[in-house]
Design an enzyme around this catalytic site. Structure first.
Site, short mmCIF file in Angstrom:
data_model
loop_
_atom_site.label_atom_id
_atom_site.label_comp_id
_atom_site.label_asym_id
_atom_site.label_seq_id
_atom_site.Cartn_x
_atom_site.Cartn_y
_atom_site.Cartn_z
N PRO A 102 -16.65 -3.94 1.61
CA PRO A 102 -18.04 -4.29 1.91
C PRO A 102 -19.04 -3.28 1.35
O PRO A 102 -20.22 -3.59 1.18
CB PRO A 102 -18.09 -4.32 3.44
CG PRO A 102 -17.00 -3.39 3.86
CD PRO A 102 -15.91 -3.60 2.85
N TYR A 124 0.84 -1.19 0.00
CA TYR A 124 0.00 0.00 0.00
C TYR A 124 0.88 1.25 0.00
O TYR A 124 1.69 1.46 0.91
CB TYR A 124 -0.93 0.03 1.20
CG TYR A 124 -1.95 -1.10 1.25
CD1 TYR A 124 -2.21 -1.90 0.13
CD2 TYR A 124 -2.65 -1.38 2.41
CE1 TYR A 124 -3.13 -2.94 0.18
CE2 TYR A 124 -3.58 -2.41 2.47
CZ TYR A 124 -3.81 -3.19 1.35
OH TYR A 124 -4.73 -4.21 1.41
N TRP A 167 -12.96 -7.35 2.53
CA TRP A 167 -12.65 -5.98 2.09
C TRP A 167 -13.69 -5.52 1.07
O TRP A 167 -14.36 -6.32 0.45
CB TRP A 167 -11.24 -5.87 1.53
CG TRP A 167 -10.87 -6.71 0.35
CD1 TRP A 167 -10.41 -8.00 0.36
CD2 TRP A 167 -10.88 -6.31 -1.03
NE1 TRP A 167 -10.15 -8.42 -0.91
CE2 TRP A 167 -10.42 -7.42 -1.79
CE3 TRP A 167 -11.23 -5.14 -1.70
CZ2 TRP A 167 -10.29 -7.39 -3.17
CZ3 TRP A 167 -11.11 -5.09 -3.09
CH2 TRP A 167 -10.64 -6.20 -3.80
#
Length: 336
Positions: free
Chosen positions: A207, A54, A205
């Site tokens: 949602p 990330y 992840w």
């Protein structure tokens, strides 16, 4: 905040996990990111998810600084390894022993901690023998650098094979981190049944489907200025598949359903994934502290079967359920 056991382990994590995939180190300034983390802590969130890739390691550094001074034992920190980091050399990606060992040390340094609670294989590595990968993970656990092992976006067969090797090596593979939402349900037919069988939980992840399930995007209307759909750094490429009039029209049908149970559409979306008893936690991100405060209200919500049925009918023709999508979306070779 409610808490759930992660897989067949004694580890409890918060139903809402704060994740910093698209924000820390890239989309928002570090001071805003820190305020979002503080908002998460104030809301009772104890679980934080990140990854070395990330913002090319910057997200881990921002999270480590934001959590400085917190009691380490009161937090659950998750990070991941697989995608390229650094200058992109031949061993700067994948799940080889070399990359795993170097990556865990880098992650711990950036997170300013001696260990992570959960270390996850961010994808399946087709170029490294699974035995090598799991042995390296076992050594990471035995060195005290990680307490548990997890995976992300693995198929049911890959999950079974990895779990069997982990068991032989005496370590606990307890989690799977897939994409899961009202619109993206590809894990339900194969990954979830296999996980139940193995004692593995989902930490899901997206949602809210990259914000589409907030119902802020209207059919036939350009996306709002400053929204994720307009931000290349904020996931515009990921959200593009949902930006179709049939999907956006169906999502608008969620607005009255959410209102009927006293939730916003985004809160309803998070509450919906948490109705699945194999889901331990839903990852939410934020570019503003207020988003954390709003999304966390989905914790502890239990939706009546009638509400779940209404959601099912509303989105029946726009959901993606094909379990083959997990394998289709996986990298066929190690990225560089």
């Amino acid at each position: 905040m409610d808490f759930r056991y992660l897989g067949n382990s004694g580890l409890k994590i918060s139903e809402i996990t704060y994740g910093n995939w698209l924000t820390h180190g890239s989309q928002v300034e570090n001071d805003v990111a820190t305020r979002c983390v503080r908002a998460a802590l104030d809301a009772g969130i104890t679980s934080f998810d990140t990854a070395d890739v990330y913002a090319n390691t910057a997200a881990e550094s921002v999270l480590g600084k934001a959590l400085k001074g917190e009691r380490r034992e009161s937090l659950e920190l998750f990070t991941k390894v697989y995608w390229p980091t650094g200058p992109g050399g031949p061993n700067d990606s994948g799940l080889s022993r070399k990359h795993i060992m170097e990556s865990i040390n880098g992650s711990l340094k950036r997170l300013k901690t001696d260990y992570v609670d959960l270390y996850q294989a961010h994808r399946y590595d087709t170029e490294t023998p699974l035995e090598e990968t799991m042995q390296a993970f076992a050594d990471v656990v035995r060195q005290g650098k990680a307490l548990y092992i997890g995976v992300s976006e693995w198929t049911a067969d890959q999950l079974r094979a990895g779990h069997a090797l982990a068991k032989e090596l005496g370590i606990q593979l307890i989690s799977s981190q897939p994409q899961y939402s009202m619109l993206w349900r590809v894990i339900e037919d194969e990954v979830v049944p296999a996980s139940r069988e193995l004692g593995v939980s989902q930490i899901v992840w997206s949602p809210i489907a990259q914000g589409v399930l907030s119902a802020k995007y209207l059919p036939g209307t350009p996306p709002p200025a400053g929204s994720r759909a307009m931000d290349d750094k904020g996931g515009a490429g990921m959200i593009e598949r949902w930006m179709k009039d049939d999907v956006l029209t169906a999502v608008q049908g969620l607005v009255p359903i959410a209102a009927s149970v006293g939730l916003t559409p985004a809160q309803l979306a998070v509450a919906w994934v948490l109705q699945n008893d194999n889901v331990a936690s839903a990852i939410v991100g934020a570019s503003r502290p207020e988003q954390v405060e709003e999304n966390v209200k989905a914790a502890g919500v239990r939706l009546d079967p009638a509400v779940m049925d209404e959601i099912e009918k509303t989105l029946a023709f726009v959901t993606t359920r094909d379990p083959a999508k997990t394998a289709e979306g996986a990298p066929k070779k190690r990225p560089t």
